[in-house]
Design an enzyme around this catalytic site. Sequence first.
Site: not given
Length: 431
Positions: A153-155, A177, A294
């Site tokens: 997720v994200s990073s 994601f 986000h």
Amino acid sequence: MTNARKSPLARVSGILAATVLPLLAALFVAAPPASAATLTEIDDFGANPSDLRMFLYVPDNVAEDPPILVAQHWCTGTGPVFHANTEFAALADQHGFIVIYPSVTRSSQCFDVSSPEALRRDGGSDPVGIRSMIDHTVRAHGADSERIFVTGVSSGAMMTNVMLANYPDVFAAGAAFAGVPFGCFATTDGSGWNNECSNGRIDHTPQEWGDLVRDSYPGYDGPRPRMQLWHGSEDDVLHYANFAEEIEQWTNVHGLGTDPDATDRPQPHWERTRYGATGDRAPVEAISVEGVGHNVITSGMAAHVITFFGLDQGTDPGPGPDPEPEGECQVTASTNGWNTGLTAALTITNTGDAPVEDWSLEFTLPEGQSIGSGWNATYSASGRTVVATHAGHNATIAPGAEVGIGYQASHTGDAGAPTGFTLNGAECTTG
């Protein structure tokens, strides 16, 4: 230190920290049934140039020759936090795979997806340490080296892109994601944050994006991992524009075009497109989550990741995409074209055991077609995607019954029939 003097990475870490708390609240699920399995930290797992920590979850009912899932946290997160607040461990309990949770120790707690070392195979930094975690787990637990997967997720999503690019021979598939394409976050000044990329201002052609992946491991000509992509349409941390760029990158890597082979809605606010096949294991699958920022991952999404990976099937489902699954509807389509126009006739058959109420049929027009008027349904179009909604007299399709609809369209040379039919979000077979 004032905000004005903070580094870009420090500022964005603060932004991400503010978004993590609601993310954790959204992800938190009831505790699974009591289990002896616990999250364990592993030391001395191999080469680890960036001092990552390794946490391992081996379920009580671990499978023979188990698959491995690498699950990667967001900025400001840790491996244990990701383990506690996502559903991957519970799914491992159910299906018997092992989960590796890498944990960043640098102050930002963001994975390195920017440095030149991270963006080439065996170049150094976090990817090398994560590869060592996998090798250690294969040796220590007799894991199946042909069934290794990665998500984040994200990073962690950005690192998912990096791991698939650097180590295509290691991974069978990945799921990202709210990430960005491989190479988008690249920097050469030591910074870990790229504002141009995060704001969605880096735009390459599919070929250019694909070349970035291929250049990370020069000379590799073997199979490429499948990729599943998720993104919220209102993402203001890693802009939604990055979703389209990821699709361009991974379809090009697989030698595919950017026109989907299938489009459907597994949930009312999800739009799923599949490229290269129409089943659960297409080479590239992309899910756009409408109206979400986000914090895109919510309860239930991890199960879709596991299905895409094939980890819910117990044994190796074999290479390549699944065949198109049987649906509870069938559509036959024919067209009659002339010059720059055509008419199309569609027959929708309910092949299930229950009535289909208040139906809508979604399908994709061939390139260059544009729908005009229609009959026996109300039509709306967005680009080549068309939704036909029932008329007042045919809102219900009984089991075994059929409904005929049609439309008139213009074309620029291709007068063919539409494809990718879904009825109320369920894929239909074609007859």
